[in-house]
Scaffold this motif. Sequence first.
Motif, mmCIF file in Angstrom:
data_model
loop_
_atom_site.group_PDB
_atom_site.id
_atom_site.type_symbol
_atom_site.label_atom_id
_atom_site.label_comp_id
_atom_site.label_asym_id
_atom_site.label_seq_id
_atom_site.Cartn_x
_atom_site.Cartn_y
_atom_site.Cartn_z
ATOM 1 N N THR A 42 -6.667 -0.799 -3.749
ATOM 2 C CA THR A 42 -5.450 -1.466 -3.124
ATOM 3 C C THR A 42 -4.486 -2.272 -3.403
ATOM 4 N N SER A 48 0.820 -1.277 0.496
ATOM 5 C CA SER A 48 0.106 0.318 -0.224
ATOM 6 C C SER A 48 1.221 1.436 -0.295
ATOM 7 N N LYS A 97 -13.796 -0.626 -7.118
ATOM 8 C CA LYS A 97 -11.792 -1.304 -5.996
ATOM 9 C C LYS A 97 -11.331 -1.409 -7.258
#
Lengths: 305, 305
Positions: free
Chosen positions: A162, A62, A200
């Motif tokens: 993500t 991340s 996402k």
Amino acid sequence: MESCSKCGDPKIIIKRKQSGQALCKNCFIENVQKKVIKTIKKEELINKGDKILVALSGGKDSVALLDILYTFYEKKVIDLCAVTIDEGIDKYRDEGVKIATDYAKELGIEHEIVSFKDSFGLTLDEIMANHNHRGSCSYCGVFRRRIINKSAEKLGADKIATGHNLDDETQAILMNYLEGNINNLSKIGPKIESKVFTPKIKPLREIPEYEVGLYGVAKDLNVHRASCPYANTSFRMEISKVMKQLSENHPTIMYSTLKGFDKIKIAIKNQYSNVNSFGKCEICGEPSSGSLCQACSFLKELQFE
Amino acid sequence: MESCSKCGDPKIIIKRKQSGQALCKNCFIENVQKKVIKTIKKEELINKGDKILVALSGGKDSVALLDILYTFYEKKVIDLCAVTIDEGIDKYRDEGVKIATDYAKELGIEHEIVSFKDSFGLTLDEIMANHNHRGSCSYCGVFRRRIINKSAEKLGADKIATGHNLDDETQAILMNYLEGNINNLSKIGPKIESKVFTPKIKPLREIPEYEVGLYGVAKDLNVHRASCPYANTSFRMEISKVMKQLSENHPTIMYSTLKGFDKIKIAIKNQYSNVNSFGKCEICGEPSSGSLCQACSFLKELQFE
């Protein structure tokens, strides 16, 4: 003596087994960034003006993701914010939260920290100490997804990014191939859109885990390098070992798995188009395909144990 | 003390990890036969009056297959014949050929033996001694398929039955998932039909390898138990180890892999319907999607090396 395949610098930091390519620090950094941008363009992950919420654990994935997306933020192509989840894992999570917080502050982006304890009344440690008929990753995944979705709504994000890397993605694919779980397979991919949740995206999906880690080192990013103490017990860990072992003799195997899956995914999507009609969870009112959403159904289970 | 889950006999020969079921010899034999018949019915593998050609190596799989199909032959539901291929593998193949020949004679069914040497001018040993840029299994698979297809035509067979068991099938599925080979995946399944070749069926597809082997022991069948000396070098062998290793902790994993694949297969078939238009191979005249069939293209390669 080997030197950088791009610029000839004799100080190389990686020699890629899959291609034989050797790269120096700067060329490696540039190469990874270009690959990520290529994925973003090819899969149409980001539109100009998007507000992107990064799921920021503070781990290598991340942090690298935020580093790369920040170049778009600097150029005012996108807006950025981040959420860090405190699952409540003793001697592990605090350091990650601190690293994430410091990094978000350094970059000057909107950041929030949300804990399992505040959201659900239980830390992951408490769940795992008292209940063990599900794997830790099952609870953690469901509760984390819930928090991320809510944050995205609250912060008005257009996309959730993500840090899933190539290893993560191929592990998920292989796990679900082996479990025969077509429904889960249909939810894997570079961009997951649904009628009810914020989309996402996975910009690092084509970068091997090792290279994501090396990127952080090369760019001198402060990264939480510890592994989750619960990870060892999972099926995912077994599959991770299998993939690593196979990659030794077959260095391109993760790429071919991903490419093949992306073709299969198209077929699955057309054959088994998601007929889930989303209603509302009876308890929390969040979108749910059943009368209870998965988070509430887990919480109910935990109360009655 | 544990006893047979079906009849209570205290002398059990298997305790199935996946179900906990314990079985004595007779109940195990009956159970395997019933499962195979179930596969045959469910997948519509055999029609009354079919002439079935069994690809009979003499190994545990093909011998068990012939044993089970023979019960249909005895009842005059089907006609049976067999072909054994002599690939030319020193200190290995001769024993299998003898066992196959004796068994076919014992059952009184039509049987022929065809060698690589007679068909292509080279034994597998000769190929592998002089050429090594392809794996042994690539050559062997292509040449064996050619011989079996020709035998089926010559003997007027309606179907070709092969001894592929659950392990074989899930290995092939996993190999092609990992290689991302959608075309090969579309050719895996219980019944493979094409416009130009005799259909192939796999009645043992849902029986684990271990149980097929045990069936031969339980029925006192004479079986060639040696392993092919070339098998160790193959990707398939690596994948076989992976699947066995995963099955330790997850005894149903091969079943779930197969079930999931059968759903994916439907999707693949509909999405990527085989657009191969078959012409004729320029050299041998056999059906081929290119100007040369694979066997002739391999043979040409071997001549020019």
